[in-house]
Design an enzyme around this catalytic site. Structure first.
Site, PDB file in Angstrom:
ATOM      1  N   SER A   1      -8.639  18.253  -3.936  1.00 35.38           N
ATOM      2  CA  SER A   1      -9.085  19.192  -2.918  1.00 35.38           C
ATOM      3  C   SER A   1     -10.575  19.507  -3.120  1.00 35.38           C
ATOM      4  CB  SER A   1      -8.206  20.450  -2.952  1.00 35.38           C
ATOM      5  OG  SER A   1      -8.410  21.258  -1.824  1.00 35.38           O
TER       6      SER A   1
ATOM      7  N   ASP B   1      -2.338  15.312   5.593  1.00 34.78           N
ATOM      8  CA  ASP B   1      -2.902  16.419   4.825  1.00 34.78           C
ATOM      9  C   ASP B   1      -3.401  17.526   5.750  1.00 34.78           C
ATOM     10  OD1 ASP B   1      -4.514  18.080   3.088  1.00 34.78           O
ATOM     11  OD2 ASP B   1      -4.609  16.391   1.696  1.00 34.78           O
TER      12      ASP B   1
ATOM     13  N   HIS C   1      -0.603  18.327   0.968  1.00 40.97           N
ATOM     14  CA  HIS C   1      -1.990  18.334   0.512  1.00 40.97           C
ATOM     15  C   HIS C   1      -2.111  17.483  -0.743  1.00 40.97           C
ATOM     16  CE1 HIS C   1      -6.030  19.507  -0.084  1.00 40.97           C
ATOM     17  NE2 HIS C   1      -5.830  20.488  -0.940  1.00 40.97           N
TER      18      HIS C   1
END
Length: 513
Positions: free
Chosen positions: A226, A452, A482
């Site tokens: 991320s 995602d 994610h």
């Protein structure tokens, strides 16, 4: 009252500076070479409240304890001989033979604002294969957890802050949202003014290079997830020759400014919601929250509209507001594993019970069961506002609302109004977007997930292009949630493990499903 003497004013000023430095986790200025420091590794204590609280990490398989240490780093990298701060580290020593050890593998799990010290042990078993050749290492980036944490509002104030209406419908509600934002930001400045100018991603990247040296590695081997992909990209830009084997998973688009990033997230969360609704209504058993995919989304929209008018009971004395429900739904869309909880939470909310959605929202906001908050929100806002140059007004957001609503009828307003977050922030933003160009770097494996919600799939291709020719190697996972590695998909894990353990770079354009 009598006017203080000059001596008293000087003394008060000195005391104020000392207190500010203590709150920021600072130490006295130093003359030693910080790259030569020796870390004192000890058994890890329980996570601090700022790290999320809870128990000390459980022993590793075989009974070995997780170890923690503190790295001394400059508060201001422009003044490397000035005041220092402590960067909290955690590690699990390699489980394999010493002659097979590659080095340390440093993790950043995202946020920004997430505590690596508390997160790595929670997911440590997922990386057991990588531990056969690496020491697994993570850290609390500056401003986070135990690393000179940014402090803004207290726990009771945060309860009120998170109940505010994040999607104002009229001028009075818009003014209230703006006032709340300014109050939060003023509290950050009052409580953390010394550290706020020094929590940029470029500062954290320099900390990682110092970490690399102190850990004794010639190259930084890195696993970024991320926001950790943005941090890794900035590191590769600043130190391309120091990049070892690196993986970016759940990839931030480095070409976007804050508005474009929020708009992309609106599309991403809407796609994830569409996929949830399709999945629920395509099962052999009836979907308990709608007859068709569109019906699922229509009922959620009605729930949120009803909550805007009248919240329902949540946990204890707190109520589930429209904003908290939206937050909880978004949290559940981060992983397909959470979809069952989203279904349960929606069922309960339709019957007037907001507890499950509030638990999900609390998780997103870093609130523990005992009412204590980690500092993830304070750190997230502080790092983003220090990084991102644009500042927005209510008028500017109103002009952009149609585009956000087109991207997501459910999340568009919520994410558009979040652009006000940095209004009146004490520190100017550094740039429109990060520079991740990394000519001369070793190959970086860039893993994008087509489903995602938080870092839409297109960001992986943009990261590959921005890193530069011969650096980024794209791998696609056709999945949900994610990130990709923690989905347990064998194809993804084999590719990532193969690169990190043997140096074998997957073919560019590899697709896993």
């Amino acid at each position: 009252m009598p006017t203080p003497s000059r001596l008293r004013v000087a003394a008060l000023t000195a005391i104020a500076l000392l207190l500010a430095c203590a709150l920021a986790g600072c130490a006295d200025s130093q003359d030693e070479d910080l790259s030569a420091q020796k870390l004192s590794w000890k058994d890890c204590p329980a996570p601090s409240p700022a790290e999320g609280g809870g128990d000390a990490p459980s022993p590793l398989p075989g009974g070995e304890e997780w170890q923690c240490a503190t790295l001394k780093a400059p508060l201001d990298w422009a003044k490397p001989k000035g005041d220092t701060i402590g960067i909290a580290l955690i590690r699990a020593r390699t489980s394999g033979p010493a002659n097979r050890r590659i080095g340390s593998l440093v993790f950043n799990f995202g946020g920004p604002g997430g505590s690596g010290v508390s997160t790595l042990p929670a997911f440590g078993s997922d990386y057991a294969k990588l531990r056969t050749r690496y020491d697994l290492v993570s850290f609390d980036p500056r401003g986070v957890g135990r690393s000179a944490p940014v402090e803004c509002l207290n726990d009771l104030q945060l309860d009120v802050y998170f109940e505010q209406d994040g999607t104002p419908d009229d001028s009075a509600e818009r003014a209230k949202l703006l006032d709340n934002t300014k109050e939060f930001n003023a509290a950050c400045e009052e409580n953390s003014q010394k550290v706020l100018p020094h929590v940029r991603t470029t500062d954290a990247a320099r900390d990682m290079d110092l970490m690399r040296q102190v850990l004794g590695d010639d190259k930084l081997h890195y696993f970024g997830i991320s926001y950790g992909t943005e941090l890794g990209g900035v590191y590769a830009h600043l130190f391309p020759k120091h990049v070892g084997r690196a993986v970016f998973d759940g990839v931030v688009d480095p070409t976007q400014n804050s508005e474009q990033g929020s708009l992309g997230q609106a599309r991403g969360f809407q796609l994830a919601l569409d996929n949830f609704a399709e999945d629920c209504t395509s099962q052999p058993t009836d979907c308990p929250v709608g007859d068709t995919a569109q019906d699922v989304k229509d009922r959620i929209a009605k729930l949120l509209a009803d909550l805007d008018r009248k919240p329902i009971p949540g946990i204890g004395q707190r109520v589930l507001t429209q904003t908290a429900a939206t937050n909880g739904i978004a949290q559940a869309l981060y992983s397909k594993d959470f979809w069952e909880y989203l279904t349960e939470g929606l069922e309960q909310a339709y019957d007037g019970d907001g507890r499950v959605l509030m638990v999900l929202s609390d998780s997103m906001n870093g609130r523990s069961e005992n009412g204590e908050y980690s500092n993830i929100t304070a750190a997230n806002i502080s790092i983003n506002c220090a990084d991102d140059k644009p500042r927005y007004t209510t008028a500017a957001v109103e002009r952009r609302l149609p585009e956000f609503r087109a991207a997501s009828p459910l999340f568009g307003d919520f994410l558009a109004w979040s652009l006000l977050t940095c209004t009146d922030w004490a520190v100017a933003g550094a740039a429109d977007h990060p520079d991740v160009s990394a000519a001369g770097s070793a190959p970086i494996l860039v893993v994008g997930n087509t489903g995602d919600p938080a870092t839409p799939y297109e960001g992986a291709r943009k990261m590959v292009e921005a890193l530069g020719r011969g650096v980024g190697v794209e791998l696609t996972y056709k999945g949900q949630g994610h990130g990709a590695y923690d989905s347990k998909n064998k194809c993804v894990q084999d590719a990532v493990n193969g690169y990190l353990l043997t140096g074998k770079v997957p073919a560019a354009g590899t697709v896993c499903s």
